[in-house]
Design a protein around this motif. Structure first.
Motif, PDB file in Angstrom:
ATOM      1  N   GLU A 181     -58.372  -7.583  20.686  1.00 54.01           N
ATOM      2  CA  GLU A 181     -57.604  -6.797  19.712  1.00 54.01           C
ATOM      3  C   GLU A 181     -56.122  -7.176  19.800  1.00 54.01           C
ATOM      4  OE1 GLU A 181     -60.753  -4.825  18.031  1.00 54.01           O
ATOM      5  OE2 GLU A 181     -58.660  -4.674  17.402  1.00 54.01           O
ATOM      6  N   GLY A 182     -55.420  -7.065  18.666  1.00 55.02           N
ATOM      7  CA  GLY A 182     -53.988  -7.353  18.699  1.00 55.02           C
ATOM      8  C   GLY A 182     -53.353  -7.081  17.356  1.00 55.02           C
ATOM      9  N   ALA A 183     -52.274  -7.811  17.067  1.00 54.66           N
ATOM     10  CA  ALA A 183     -51.557  -7.645  15.797  1.00 54.66           C
ATOM     11  C   ALA A 183     -50.891  -8.966  15.437  1.00 54.66           C
ATOM     12  CB  ALA A 183     -50.493  -6.548  15.943  1.00 54.66           C
ATOM     13  N   ILE A 184     -50.556  -9.094  14.139  1.00 49.48           N
ATOM     14  CA  ILE A 184     -49.902 -10.321  13.651  1.00 49.48           C
ATOM     15  C   ILE A 184     -48.392 -10.106  13.668  1.00 49.48           C
ATOM     16  CG2 ILE A 184     -49.702 -11.964  11.742  1.00 49.48           C
ATOM     17  CD1 ILE A 184     -52.496 -11.855  13.053  1.00 49.48           C
ATOM     18  N   VAL A 185     -47.668 -11.000  14.344  1.00 51.13           N
ATOM     19  CA  VAL A 185     -46.199 -10.867  14.418  1.00 51.13           C
ATOM     20  C   VAL A 185     -45.574 -11.409  13.131  1.00 51.13           C
ATOM     21  CG1 VAL A 185     -46.210 -10.991  16.940  1.00 51.13           C
ATOM     22  CG2 VAL A 185     -45.978 -13.108  15.604  1.00 51.13           C
ATOM     23  N   PHE A 186     -44.235 -11.306  13.024  1.00 54.65           N
ATOM     24  CA  PHE A 186     -43.574 -11.720  11.779  1.00 54.65           C
ATOM     25  C   PHE A 186     -43.184 -13.194  11.782  1.00 54.65           C
ATOM     26  CE2 PHE A 186     -43.201  -7.767   9.409  1.00 54.65           C
ATOM     27  CZ  PHE A 186     -43.453  -6.810  10.389  1.00 54.65           C
ATOM     28  N   GLU A 187     -42.962 -13.743  13.000  1.00 50.81           N
ATOM     29  CA  GLU A 187     -42.548 -15.157  13.124  1.00 50.81           C
ATOM     30  C   GLU A 187     -43.410 -15.837  14.188  1.00 50.81           C
ATOM     31  OE1 GLU A 187     -39.712 -15.222  10.307  1.00 50.81           O
ATOM     32  OE2 GLU A 187     -40.056 -16.930  11.648  1.00 50.81           O
ATOM     33  N   PRO A 188     -43.842 -17.099  13.963  1.00 47.84           N
ATOM     34  CA  PRO A 188     -44.610 -17.777  15.013  1.00 47.84           C
ATOM     35  C   PRO A 188     -43.775 -17.948  16.287  1.00 47.84           C
ATOM     36  CG  PRO A 188     -44.505 -19.068  12.974  1.00 47.84           C
ATOM     37  CD  PRO A 188     -43.557 -17.932  12.805  1.00 47.84           C
ATOM     38  N   LYS A 189     -44.422 -17.751  17.451  1.00 50.13           N
ATOM     39  CA  LYS A 189     -43.701 -17.939  18.723  1.00 50.13           C
ATOM     40  C   LYS A 189     -44.645 -18.548  19.754  1.00 50.13           C
ATOM     41  CE  LYS A 189     -42.053 -13.631  19.165  1.00 50.13           C
ATOM     42  NZ  LYS A 189     -41.421 -12.495  19.881  1.00 50.13           N
ATOM     43  N   GLY A 190     -44.125 -19.496  20.569  1.00 52.58           N
ATOM     44  CA  GLY A 190     -44.914 -20.048  21.672  1.00 52.58           C
ATOM     45  C   GLY A 190     -45.461 -21.424  21.373  1.00 52.58           C
ATOM     46  N   GLU A 191     -45.654 -22.184  22.475  1.00 53.84           N
ATOM     47  CA  GLU A 191     -46.064 -23.597  22.349  1.00 53.84           C
ATOM     48  C   GLU A 191     -47.500 -23.832  22.836  1.00 53.84           C
ATOM     49  OE1 GLU A 191     -42.536 -23.775  20.813  1.00 53.84           O
ATOM     50  OE2 GLU A 191     -43.902 -25.504  20.862  1.00 53.84           O
ATOM     51  N   GLY A 221     -51.742 -23.021  23.415  1.00 59.07           N
ATOM     52  CA  GLY A 221     -52.896 -22.654  22.581  1.00 59.07           C
ATOM     53  C   GLY A 221     -53.023 -23.502  21.341  1.00 59.07           C
ATOM     54  N   PHE A 222     -53.661 -22.917  20.314  1.00 56.05           N
ATOM     55  CA  PHE A 222     -53.903 -23.645  19.068  1.00 56.05           C
ATOM     56  C   PHE A 222     -54.083 -22.638  17.944  1.00 56.05           C
ATOM     57  CE2 PHE A 222     -58.566 -23.018  18.560  1.00 56.05           C
ATOM     58  CZ  PHE A 222     -58.878 -22.476  19.793  1.00 56.05           C
ATOM     59  N   GLY A 223     -54.302 -23.104  16.757  1.00 53.83           N
ATOM     60  CA  GLY A 223     -54.683 -22.274  15.604  1.00 53.83           C
ATOM     61  C   GLY A 223     -53.681 -21.186  15.282  1.00 53.83           C
ATOM     62  N   TYR A 224     -54.136 -19.938  15.342  1.00 56.49           N
ATOM     63  CA  TYR A 224     -53.309 -18.788  14.979  1.00 56.49           C
ATOM     64  C   TYR A 224     -52.624 -18.174  16.203  1.00 56.49           C
ATOM     65  CZ  TYR A 224     -56.053 -18.903  10.621  1.00 56.49           C
ATOM     66  OH  TYR A 224     -56.660 -19.291   9.432  1.00 56.49           O
ATOM     67  N   ASP A 225     -52.785 -18.813  17.374  1.00 53.80           N
ATOM     68  CA  ASP A 225     -52.205 -18.236  18.603  1.00 53.80           C
ATOM     69  C   ASP A 225     -50.726 -17.871  18.462  1.00 53.80           C
ATOM     70  OD1 ASP A 225     -54.211 -20.142  21.007  1.00 53.80           O
ATOM     71  OD2 ASP A 225     -54.476 -18.122  20.205  1.00 53.80           O
ATOM     72  N   PRO A 226     -49.910 -18.702  17.768  1.00 52.00           N
ATOM     73  CA  PRO A 226     -48.462 -18.388  17.697  1.00 52.00           C
ATOM     74  C   PRO A 226     -48.122 -17.099  16.938  1.00 52.00           C
ATOM     75  CG  PRO A 226     -48.837 -20.705  17.202  1.00 52.00           C
ATOM     76  CD  PRO A 226     -50.190 -20.039  17.184  1.00 52.00           C
ATOM     77  N   ILE A 227     -49.079 -16.563  16.134  1.00 55.40           N
ATOM     78  CA  ILE A 227     -48.740 -15.331  15.386  1.00 55.40           C
ATOM     79  C   ILE A 227     -49.594 -14.145  15.828  1.00 55.40           C
ATOM     80  CG2 ILE A 227     -47.864 -16.508  13.326  1.00 55.40           C
ATOM     81  CD1 ILE A 227     -50.584 -15.870  11.945  1.00 55.40           C
ATOM     82  N   PHE A 228     -50.424 -14.333  16.857  1.00 53.40           N
ATOM     83  CA  PHE A 228     -51.299 -13.238  17.306  1.00 53.40           C
ATOM     84  C   PHE A 228     -50.770 -12.658  18.603  1.00 53.40           C
ATOM     85  CE2 PHE A 228     -55.196 -10.842  17.386  1.00 53.40           C
ATOM     86  CZ  PHE A 228     -55.469 -10.641  18.729  1.00 53.40           C
ATOM     87  N   ARG A 229     -50.397 -11.339  18.581  1.00 51.72           N
ATOM     88  CA  ARG A 229     -49.894 -10.676  19.790  1.00 51.72           C
ATOM     89  C   ARG A 229     -51.004  -9.785  20.327  1.00 51.72           C
ATOM     90  NH1 ARG A 229     -48.285  -5.954  20.585  1.00 51.72           N
ATOM     91  NH2 ARG A 229     -47.934  -5.417  18.399  1.00 51.72           N
ATOM     92  N   PRO A 230     -51.585 -10.143  21.499  1.00 54.57           N
ATOM     93  CA  PRO A 230     -52.661  -9.318  22.060  1.00 54.57           C
ATOM     94  C   PRO A 230     -52.176  -7.888  22.322  1.00 54.57           C
ATOM     95  CG  PRO A 230     -52.498 -11.419  23.208  1.00 54.57           C
ATOM     96  CD  PRO A 230     -51.295 -11.312  22.332  1.00 54.57           C
ATOM     97  N   LYS A 231     -53.045  -6.926  22.110  1.00 54.41           N
ATOM     98  CA  LYS A 231     -52.724  -5.498  22.301  1.00 54.41           C
ATOM     99  C   LYS A 231     -52.197  -5.276  23.722  1.00 54.41           C
ATOM    100  CE  LYS A 231     -54.908  -1.008  21.374  1.00 54.41           C
ATOM    101  NZ  LYS A 231     -56.199  -0.409  20.978  1.00 54.41           N
ATOM    102  N   ARG A 276     -50.299  -4.180  10.812  1.00 55.92           N
ATOM    103  CA  ARG A 276     -50.612  -5.622  10.998  1.00 55.92           C
ATOM    104  C   ARG A 276     -51.646  -5.844  12.094  1.00 55.92           C
ATOM    105  NH1 ARG A 276     -46.147  -8.570   8.437  1.00 55.92           N
ATOM    106  NH2 ARG A 276     -46.564 -10.462   9.662  1.00 55.92           N
ATOM    107  N   THR A 277     -52.524  -4.823  12.269  1.00 58.24           N
ATOM    108  CA  THR A 277     -53.557  -4.954  13.333  1.00 58.24           C
ATOM    109  C   THR A 277     -54.568  -6.049  12.965  1.00 58.24           C
ATOM    110  OG1 THR A 277     -54.757  -3.208  12.206  1.00 58.24           O
ATOM    111  CG2 THR A 277     -53.411  -2.556  14.118  1.00 58.24           C
ATOM    112  N   ALA A 278     -55.092  -6.707  14.024  1.00 58.90           N
ATOM    113  CA  ALA A 278     -56.027  -7.830  13.825  1.00 58.90           C
ATOM    114  C   ALA A 278     -56.826  -8.020  15.098  1.00 58.90           C
ATOM    115  CB  ALA A 278     -55.231  -9.093  13.503  1.00 58.90           C
ATOM    116  N   ARG A 279     -57.819  -8.870  15.022  1.00 61.00           N
ATOM    117  CA  ARG A 279     -58.571  -9.210  16.234  1.00 61.00           C
ATOM    118  C   ARG A 279     -59.074 -10.629  16.125  1.00 61.00           C
ATOM    119  NH1 ARG A 279     -60.588  -6.402  13.064  1.00 61.00           N
ATOM    120  NH2 ARG A 279     -59.612  -4.583  13.998  1.00 61.00           N
ATOM    121  N   PHE A 280     -59.115 -11.302  17.283  1.00 63.06           N
ATOM    122  CA  PHE A 280     -59.802 -12.589  17.369  1.00 63.06           C
ATOM    123  C   PHE A 280     -61.258 -12.278  17.696  1.00 63.06           C
ATOM    124  CE2 PHE A 280     -57.162 -16.012  16.601  1.00 63.06           C
ATOM    125  CZ  PHE A 280     -56.023 -16.065  17.367  1.00 63.06           C
TER     126      PHE A 280
END
Ligand SMILES: O=c1[nH]c(=O)c2ncn([C@@H]3O[C@H](COP(=O)(O)OP(=O)(O)OP(=O)(O)O)[C@@H](O)[C@H]3O)c2[nH]1
Ligand SMILES: [Mg+2]
Length: 196
Positions: free
Chosen positions: A140-150, A152-162, A115-119
């Motif tokens: 660089e980072g990865a996409i988590v399985f469940e949104p978390k956090g309040e 930021g904006f956009g895809y921030d809740p599913i993006f976990r920085p490396k 589930r690797t990804a990057r902004f």
């Protein structure tokens, strides 16, 4: 006071830029302050093309320095999608929750390790009668399985920085601005901002 216009109507980006540019004591305006200026149609196929298009189009109209940002999320298991189509991934309504849920749906069979990804953020700076400057930053980072956090904006809740166990949306704005793709792009333009 120096004024910079950010060629965006994305309030989340405006907040990031206001914080990132705070040390330079500029007056930050965005297209949210100029409702009479129409959206720039993003016809490019790369972040560089779209950032340049937005910066040069708005600079022609306002005849003063303009910063534009074209950014998005590249997910390896989806062949780099949503990429330059991140804002409209789930449709022209540009709804962050719909976009994020479409990513989770498309990755529902994808194991954690894949589930690797990057902004990516490309910033273009246009000034009247000058060459446009373009810089790219990535996170660089990865996409988590469940949104978390309040935050930021956009895809921030599913993006976990490396290297972190938190999503970008679980970080404070200050913490995000230490590692984000937008910060990494803007860091390459510090001299331009200082000399404005
Ligand atoms: O979670 C996120 N944290 C970020 O830090 C971030 N930076 C960009 N993005 C997403 O990428 C697309 C940008 O598209 P984009 O560059 O075309 O911008 P936009 O259309 O929203 O506004 P504009 O700048 O074009 O006016 C949008 O879907 C944003 O949600 C982010 N998502
Ligand atoms: Mg856009």
């Amino acid at each position: 006071m120096k004024q910079i216009i950010i060629a965006t109507k994305n309030a989340g980006k405006v907040k990031d830029f206001q914080k990132l540019l705070e040390p330079f004591h500029c007056e930050i305006k965005s297209l949210l302050d100029f409702p009479e200026i129409a959206d720039v149609e993003e016809t490019g196929t790369t972040f560089e093309e779209n950032a340049t298009l937005k910066a040069e189009t708005i600079c022609d109209i306002v005849q003063q320095p303009v910063i534009a940002d074209d950014s998005g999320l590249e997910i390896d298991a989806l062949n780099g999608e949503p990429g330059v189509y991140s804002a409209r991934y789930a449709g022209e309504q540009k709804n962050d929750a719909d976009n994020l849920n479409k990513v989770l749906h498309n990755l529902k069979e994808t194991k954690e390790i894949d589930r690797t990804a990057r902004f990516v953020c490309v910033i273009a700076i246009a000034e009247p009668n000058k060459e446009t400057i373009i810089k790219r930053g990535e996170c660089e980072g990865a996409i988590v399985f469940e949104p978390k956090g309040e935050h930021g904006f956009g895809y921030d809740p599913i993006f976990r920085p490396k290297g972190l166990d938190l999503t970008m949306a679980e970080l404070t704005l200050e913490e995000k601005n230490k590692i984000s793709h937008r910060k990494n792009a803007l860091d390459q333009l510090v001299n331009w901002v200082k000399e404005l």
